[in-house]
Design a protein around this motif. Structure first.
Motif, PDB file in Angstrom:
ATOM      1  N   LEU A 173     151.504  95.291 -40.150  1.00 11.08           N
ATOM      2  CA  LEU A 173     150.060  95.113 -40.047  1.00 11.08           C
ATOM      3  C   LEU A 173     149.530  94.312 -41.239  1.00 11.08           C
ATOM      4  CD1 LEU A 173     147.375  95.795 -38.581  1.00 11.08           C
ATOM      5  CD2 LEU A 173     147.244  97.828 -40.051  1.00 11.08           C
ATOM      6  N   SER A 174     150.004  94.653 -42.426  1.00 11.31           N
ATOM      7  CA  SER A 174     149.550  93.978 -43.643  1.00 11.31           C
ATOM      8  C   SER A 174     149.914  92.499 -43.607  1.00 11.31           C
ATOM      9  CB  SER A 174     150.162  94.645 -44.873  1.00 11.31           C
ATOM     10  OG  SER A 174     149.803  96.009 -44.923  1.00 11.31           O
ATOM     11  N   LYS A 233     147.165  89.239 -43.236  1.00  8.94           N
ATOM     12  CA  LYS A 233     147.099  88.083 -44.145  1.00  8.94           C
ATOM     13  C   LYS A 233     147.278  86.774 -43.394  1.00  8.94           C
ATOM     14  CE  LYS A 233     150.041  89.982 -47.091  1.00  8.94           C
ATOM     15  NZ  LYS A 233     150.897  90.157 -48.287  1.00  8.94           N
ATOM     16  N   ARG A 234     148.108  86.790 -42.370  1.00  6.70           N
ATOM     17  CA  ARG A 234     148.280  85.563 -41.573  1.00  6.70           C
ATOM     18  C   ARG A 234     146.992  85.242 -40.807  1.00  6.70           C
ATOM     19  NH1 ARG A 234     152.084  86.543 -44.222  1.00  6.70           N
ATOM     20  NH2 ARG A 234     150.602  85.534 -45.616  1.00  6.70           N
ATOM     21  N   LYS A 241     131.209  85.397 -41.899  1.00  6.49           N
ATOM     22  CA  LYS A 241     131.472  85.179 -40.475  1.00  6.49           C
ATOM     23  C   LYS A 241     132.970  85.247 -40.177  1.00  6.49           C
ATOM     24  CE  LYS A 241     130.871  81.809 -36.747  1.00  6.49           C
ATOM     25  NZ  LYS A 241     130.381  80.450 -36.388  1.00  6.49           N
ATOM     26  N   ARG A 242     133.770  84.620 -41.027  1.00  8.29           N
ATOM     27  CA  ARG A 242     135.220  84.596 -40.798  1.00  8.29           C
ATOM     28  C   ARG A 242     135.843  85.975 -41.043  1.00  8.29           C
ATOM     29  NH1 ARG A 242     136.961  78.664 -43.355  1.00  8.29           N
ATOM     30  NH2 ARG A 242     135.146  77.545 -42.526  1.00  8.29           N
ATOM     31  N   LEU A 243     135.367  86.669 -42.070  1.00  7.35           N
ATOM     32  CA  LEU A 243     135.893  88.015 -42.342  1.00  7.35           C
ATOM     33  C   LEU A 243     135.504  88.997 -41.234  1.00  7.35           C
ATOM     34  CD1 LEU A 243     135.463  88.569 -46.200  1.00  7.35           C
ATOM     35  CD2 LEU A 243     137.591  88.265 -44.915  1.00  7.35           C
ATOM     36  N   GLY A 302     137.929  91.421 -39.330  1.00  4.83           N
ATOM     37  CA  GLY A 302     137.674  92.856 -39.218  1.00  4.83           C
ATOM     38  C   GLY A 302     137.773  93.332 -37.778  1.00  4.83           C
ATOM     39  N   LYS A 303     137.248  92.542 -36.856  1.00  2.00           N
ATOM     40  CA  LYS A 303     137.330  92.902 -35.428  1.00  2.00           C
ATOM     41  C   LYS A 303     138.777  92.869 -34.954  1.00  2.00           C
ATOM     42  CE  LYS A 303     132.667  91.447 -34.090  1.00  2.00           C
ATOM     43  NZ  LYS A 303     131.860  90.466 -33.313  1.00  2.00           N
ATOM     44  N   TRP A 304     139.529  91.897 -35.477  1.00  2.00           N
ATOM     45  CA  TRP A 304     140.961  91.831 -35.141  1.00  2.00           C
ATOM     46  C   TRP A 304     141.668  93.090 -35.634  1.00  2.00           C
ATOM     47  CZ3 TRP A 304     145.219  92.156 -38.279  1.00  2.00           C
ATOM     48  CH2 TRP A 304     146.455  91.836 -37.702  1.00  2.00           C
ATOM     49  N   LEU A 305     141.353  93.501 -36.853  1.00  2.00           N
ATOM     50  CA  LEU A 305     141.972  94.698 -37.430  1.00  2.00           C
ATOM     51  C   LEU A 305     141.641  95.934 -36.596  1.00  2.00           C
ATOM     52  CD1 LEU A 305     143.541  96.108 -39.708  1.00  2.00           C
ATOM     53  CD2 LEU A 305     141.404  96.172 -41.032  1.00  2.00           C
ATOM     54  N   GLN A 306     140.433  95.980 -36.077  1.00  2.00           N
ATOM     55  CA  GLN A 306     140.020  97.152 -35.300  1.00  2.00           C
ATOM     56  C   GLN A 306     140.757  97.228 -33.960  1.00  2.00           C
ATOM     57  OE1 GLN A 306     135.830  97.636 -35.543  1.00  2.00           O
ATOM     58  NE2 GLN A 306     136.038  99.851 -35.479  1.00  2.00           N
ATOM     59  N   THR A 307     141.186  96.075 -33.449  1.00  2.00           N
ATOM     60  CA  THR A 307     141.978  96.117 -32.205  1.00  2.00           C
ATOM     61  C   THR A 307     143.352  96.723 -32.473  1.00  2.00           C
ATOM     62  OG1 THR A 307     142.944  93.889 -32.497  1.00  2.00           O
ATOM     63  CG2 THR A 307     140.831  94.047 -31.333  1.00  2.00           C
ATOM     64  N   LYS A 308     143.825  96.588 -33.706  1.00  2.00           N
ATOM     65  CA  LYS A 308     145.127  97.137 -34.085  1.00  2.00           C
ATOM     66  C   LYS A 308     145.021  98.596 -34.500  1.00  2.00           C
ATOM     67  CE  LYS A 308     147.230  93.147 -33.644  1.00  2.00           C
ATOM     68  NZ  LYS A 308     148.313  92.910 -32.663  1.00  2.00           N
ATOM     69  N   ARG A 309     143.909  98.938 -35.150  1.00  2.00           N
ATOM     70  CA  ARG A 309     143.679 100.308 -35.614  1.00  2.00           C
ATOM     71  C   ARG A 309     142.254 100.714 -35.234  1.00  2.00           C
ATOM     72  NH1 ARG A 309     148.431  99.657 -36.360  1.00  2.00           N
ATOM     73  NH2 ARG A 309     149.658 100.227 -38.218  1.00  2.00           N
ATOM     74  N   PRO A 310     142.045 101.117 -33.960  1.00  2.00           N
ATOM     75  CA  PRO A 310     140.697 101.422 -33.449  1.00  2.00           C
ATOM     76  C   PRO A 310     139.933 102.463 -34.260  1.00  2.00           C
ATOM     77  CG  PRO A 310     142.276 101.282 -31.651  1.00  2.00           C
ATOM     78  CD  PRO A 310     143.081 101.262 -32.918  1.00  2.00           C
TER      79      PRO A 310
END
Length: 320
Positions: free
Chosen positions: A8-9, A13-14, A111-113, A117-125
């Motif tokens: 995940l980490s 970063k990618r 805006k980019r972060l 953040g939304k991408w991260l939430q799809t991985k860890r709801p």
């Protein structure tokens, strides 16, 4: 099957790199010796009055990230390179800090972060996250150092060995226990070129900037009708910000990656601005020019004030 924290980490970063950030790194929110050192330094800096009128620097959250996001465990730190292709300087062209020549970096990074953040939430709801960009009270340079993006130089800017110091920072706080990167170590050595180059001696000792002596503080933050005469005389052509301590830094003399990011490219009016224009533009004209720029922090009357000092203290025809 869910990704491991390691995977995940790495993926996080990618994702940041895909959004145009470089360098990127992760730090664990812990009370490390380094963070304690930086926190203590901030408190001494404020006690000495070096923050001038910037009272927001006293915000408790700046030294305790938990006040910004309950349960925070990690922070993704990103850098946005704003070193663009140098333009041929025109006669009497006023100088503006590189960081502010493009679109408002606060909004660009936020805006980019937010997308990350939304991408991260799809991985860890079930995880929570919060964005911090400059104006939010966080020790951003200290956490960037902790995350391995670079070290805090004697001019107080974050320096990366490959990119120099031409970057603005953003942070994504997370309740996930992400895998931290190796912290950076200082490579300034005995060099004191930034200290020696400052025309107002604002770097009163290595790593300590007295804002009351800093050109950038006065032409951006000082809301008084007049600014100290010693600052007026030292401004040169700097109407907004000052890059002298960065320009002289050896780490910025190397071949640095040039940003082609549309959001960091200088606005046309910035490359053409003269003291005569800055003095004569009315509020409506200024507001039009400053739309979508972080320079809108400088009010129209302040631009005119700064322009008057430049016209007064430089040897060129006021018609220019």
């Amino acid at each position: 099957m869910a990704e491991s924290q390691d995977e995940l980490s790495y993926s996080l970063k990618r994702e940041a790199e895909k959004k145009g950030f470089q360098p990127v790194g992760i730090a664990r929110i812990t009370k490390s010796k380094r963070i304690k050192l930086r926190t203590d330094a901030l408190e001494r800096w404020i006690e000495a009055g070096h923050h001038a009128d910037m009272n927001w620097m006293k915000a408790p959250a700046r030294i305790e990230a938990e006040k910004l996001l309950y349960g925070v465990k990690s922070v993704l730190v990103v850098g946005l390179n704003y070193f663009t292709i140098p333009e041929n300087k025109k006669p009497n062209q006023l100088l503006i800090g590189r960081y502010a020549q493009g679109n408002d970096y606060h909004k660009v990074i936020e805006k980019r972060l937010k997308e990350i953040g939304k991408w991260l939430q799809t991985k860890r709801p079930d995880s929570k996250w919060k964005i911090c960009v400059d104006s939010k009270p966080l020790l951003e340079k200290a956490w960037a150092e902790e995350a391995g993006l670079g070290w805090i130089g004697k001019n107080s800017n974050l320096i990366n060995s490959k990119q120099g110091s031409w970057m603005v920072l953003g942070n994504l706080l997370s309740t996930e226990e992400l895998i931290p990167d190796k912290p950076s170590e200082s490579l300034c050595g005995k060099c004191q070129k930034c200290i020696e180059a400052c025309p107002t001696k604002a770097i009163v000792e290595p790593f300590v900037i007295d804002s009351r002596k800093c050109i950038a503080y006065h032409n951006i933050e000082n809301r008084n009708k007049d600014i100290p005469i010693e600052i007026q005389k030292a401004m040169g052509l700097w109407i907004a910000g000052c890059d002298i301590c960065q320009e002289i830094c050896p780490w910025n003399q190397q071949k640095i990656p040039i940003s082609l990011d549309p959001d960091t490219q200088p606005k046309e009016w910035i490359l053409d601005l003269t003291a005569k224009q800055a003095k004569e533009w009315d509020d409506k004209n200024w507001q039009k020019k400053l739309k979508g720029s972080s320079l809108k922090r400088i009010k129209p009357w302040m631009w005119r004030r700064n322009a008057n000092y430049i016209l007064k203290n430089n040897k060129f025809n006021s018609s220019k």
